[in-house]
Write an enzyme that holds these catalytic residues in place. Structure first.
Site, short mmCIF file in Angstrom:
data_model
loop_
_atom_site.label_atom_id
_atom_site.label_comp_id
_atom_site.label_asym_id
_atom_site.label_seq_id
_atom_site.Cartn_x
_atom_site.Cartn_y
_atom_site.Cartn_z
N THR A 19 0.72 1.13 3.28
CA THR A 19 1.99 1.32 3.83
C THR A 19 1.94 1.79 5.22
O THR A 19 2.70 1.33 6.24
CB THR A 19 3.09 2.18 3.06
N ASP A 84 -2.57 -4.54 0.24
CA ASP A 84 -1.61 -3.47 -0.64
C ASP A 84 -2.39 -2.84 -1.59
O ASP A 84 -3.51 -3.61 -2.28
CB ASP A 84 -0.52 -4.36 -1.18
N1 ASP Z 1 2.20 -0.29 -1.70
C1 ASP Z 1 1.43 0.53 -0.93
C2 ASP Z 1 -0.05 0.58 -1.28
O1 ASP Z 1 -0.30 1.26 -2.03
C3 ASP Z 1 1.93 1.89 -0.95
C4 ASP Z 1 1.56 2.72 -0.05
O2 ASP Z 1 0.63 2.70 0.80
O3 ASP Z 1 2.31 3.87 0.24
O4 ASP Z 1 -0.89 0.03 -0.59
#
Ligand code: ASP
Length: 559
Positions: A19, A84
């Protein structure tokens, strides 16, 4: 712990996705490339003037000077594709480890920018993949992208870079919301709040506020003199089975089918499971055919114990206690240990019960046995060996023989090996002139004696009472140790041999067969005369004729 005298520290920041760098595309967040471009625009991440003056390469930025006037430069290695973290697997984590290995010598420390969803798995896995770590590795990320006005990415990344640039913390850590955690102790506990992680069974290694508080006694010691190892042979066929009330034997059987080789079983409370005989039967059958099962609790905090019959039932069928490990850490440890092709199944199971990378709290009885696990010695070791100053060198040199002798006396192999790893010399004698080899020989500790000899300790040395390790082994009647010392060239000195005739006769008179054999094994002639001109054999015969029972001593001729 901080290294001094190096004004410029270079870090490698490996950007894998998550993220922190995501952008919105058609209403959803997707991994975003060119994190470096975004960082370049933020003054807290880029001292433009310094970069220009020093003509830093395109992929490298400089942080503004720290409060201690330190300059931290970081090079960003951006992965393609970016992930991700839900898509990360052991393969990607091994790739990260290999990138660290390739760049290990060039950089002071490493920051891994990773998605938060599987970051606890990643930090647990990397803590086992990376062996003999001597540099800081910190994973970090964010709940909100760094490009947005209100986000946690800037603080987390800056904190990760500052910690890795200022301290040598030789383990895989995770930095989030001002806390530096041990990587294999964390779990993600919140999907939205900035305080996304917690370390339920170990306090943070460091807390960053107006000051930085470091919990020095918690830190793992560096494996001095050992090369970084990347254990890429991790077993992929491992899984997590969460028990729930009413789970059936059929479901458990289905989960335990090949190719599964190892399972972390999440159980109730202190490690309890249903006592349903069919279900226990399935688990027993699986462990009997070589499946390795670790018992970890569902609970966020606390440890697996054997307080209840429902817990005992599981340990009775060969399931290994996971103590206070998180499921993430247990899964990573299982993957590492099952991948160790050099070990038998029994040895793998034994290794799983040990604390390998600080992933579990050693049982109190283990703490007593091993000095290495005691906080006291860890603290002393980290103070003595991770810092460098002439004063500390002197303290270290005078304390090491005492520590080594204490460990050798208990046969504490782990501590002896730890002292060697830390660069200590095991051949130094204590204030009584005794070396660790004297103490290990006296205690009859075969492993410790072998370890000391392997590390170049002299086999013939005499303490303040003019006794050699060989004499100590003879007096203790430790035949295996005597043999090992003899094979390594040990000899009794003329002084030690003085009066042995009388000593042998005394042993013969008291029917001490083991004592006589020990002397004979050390190379002493059993036919020499005592002070009254009698040989030990004559003493034995005289005893046999005159007194009842010492026939065993006459069997000495067999040796
Ligand atoms: N879905 C994202 C990931 O794990 C969530 C994050 O980075 O907070 O890549």
């Amino acid at each position: 712990m901080a290294r001094t005298g190096e004004p410029v520290r270079r870090l490698l920041a490996i950007y894998t996705g998550g993220t922190i760098g995501m952008r919105s595309q058609k209403g959803v967040l997707v991994p975003g490339s060119n994190l470096l471009t975004a960082l370049r625009k933020l003054p807290m991440f880029n001292d433009e003037e310094y970069s220009r003056e020093h003509q830093l390469p395109e992929d490298t930025l400089a942080l503004p000077l720290t409060n201690e006037n330190q300059r931290i430069l970081y090079t960003v290695l951006e992965y393609d594709p970016l992930f991700d973290s839900s898509d990360m697997t052991i393969n990607e984590w091994i790739k990260i480890a290999k990138d660290i290995e390739r760049n290990y010598e060039q950089y002071f420390g490493f920051v891994i920018i990773h998605g938060t969803d599987t970051m606890a798995f990643a930090s647990s896995m990397l803590s086992f993949v990376l062996g003999n770590l001597q540099k800081t590795v910190i994973l970090t990320g964010a709940q909100v992208p760094i490009h947005t006005l209100w986000n946690d990415g800037r603080e987390n990344l800056l904190g990760g870079l500052l910690m890795a640039g200022q301290y040598v913390i030789p383990e895989v850590c995770l930095f989030f919301q001002n806390q530096l955690y041990r990587g294999n102790r964390v779990t993600k506990v919140d999907s939205q709040r900035f305080a996304a992680f917690c370390s339920p069974n170990l306090p943070p290694l460091a807390i960053v506020g107006a000051d930085i508080t470091i919990n020095l006694e918690l830190m793992l010691k560096a494996s001095v003199n050992k090369q970084l190892e990347v254990h890429s042979n991790m077993e992929r066929n491992v899984g997590v089975l969460r028990l729930y009330p009413g789970i059936t034997a059929v479901m458990v059987r289905a989960f335990l089918q090949p190719p599964m080789k190892g399972v972390v079983m999440e159980t109730f409370g202190t490690g309890n499971g249903p006592t349903n005989p069919e279900l226990l039967w399935e688990l027993k059958k699986a462990t009997e055919r070589g499946m390795v099962i670790i018992n970890c609790t569902h609970c966020l905090q606390g440890s697996v114990t054997s307080d209840y019959a429902a817990g005992m039932a599981l340990s009775g069928i060969g399931i290994i206690s996971g103590s206070d490990m998180t499921s993430e850490a247990a899964l990573a440890k299982l993957s590492y240990v099952l991948g160790r092709d050099d070990l038998s199944l029994e040895d793998k199971k034994k290794l799983l019960t040990k604390n390998l990378r600080g992933e579990m709290t050693p049982l109190p009885k283990d703490v007593q046995v091993s000095l290495r696990d005691s906080k006291f010695v860890q603290l002393i070791a980290s103070l003595l060996y991770l810092n460098c100053s002439q004063d500390l060198d002197a303290v270290r040199d005078s304390l090491t023989p005492t520590l080594a002798c204490a460990a050798a006396r208990m046969g504490d192999l782990e501590t002896l090996e730890a002292i060697v790893e830390l660069g200590g010399d095991l051949s130094e004698s204590d204030f009584d002139g005794r070396t660790p080899l004297h103490m290990a020989a006296r205690g009859g500790h075969v492993g410790a004696v072998q370890c000391l000899l392997k590390n170049g300790v002299k086999v013939n040395s005499w303490d303040g009472d003019r006794s050699s390790p060989l004499l100590m082994a003879v007096k203790g009647r430790h035949r295996d140790v005597i043999q090992i010392l003899k094979d390594a060239g040990a000899q009794l000195s003329p002084q030690e041999l003085q009066g042995t005739g009388t000593e042998l006769c005394r042993l013969a008179a008291s029917g001490d067969r083991d004592g006589l054999i020990a002397w004979q094994q050390a190379g002493v002639d059993l036919f020499q005369k005592g002070y009254d001109g009698q040989t030990p054999l004559q003493v034995v015969f005289a005893r046999q004729m005159g007194l009842s029972g010492l026939p065993e001593a006459t069997q000495l001729g067999n040796y």
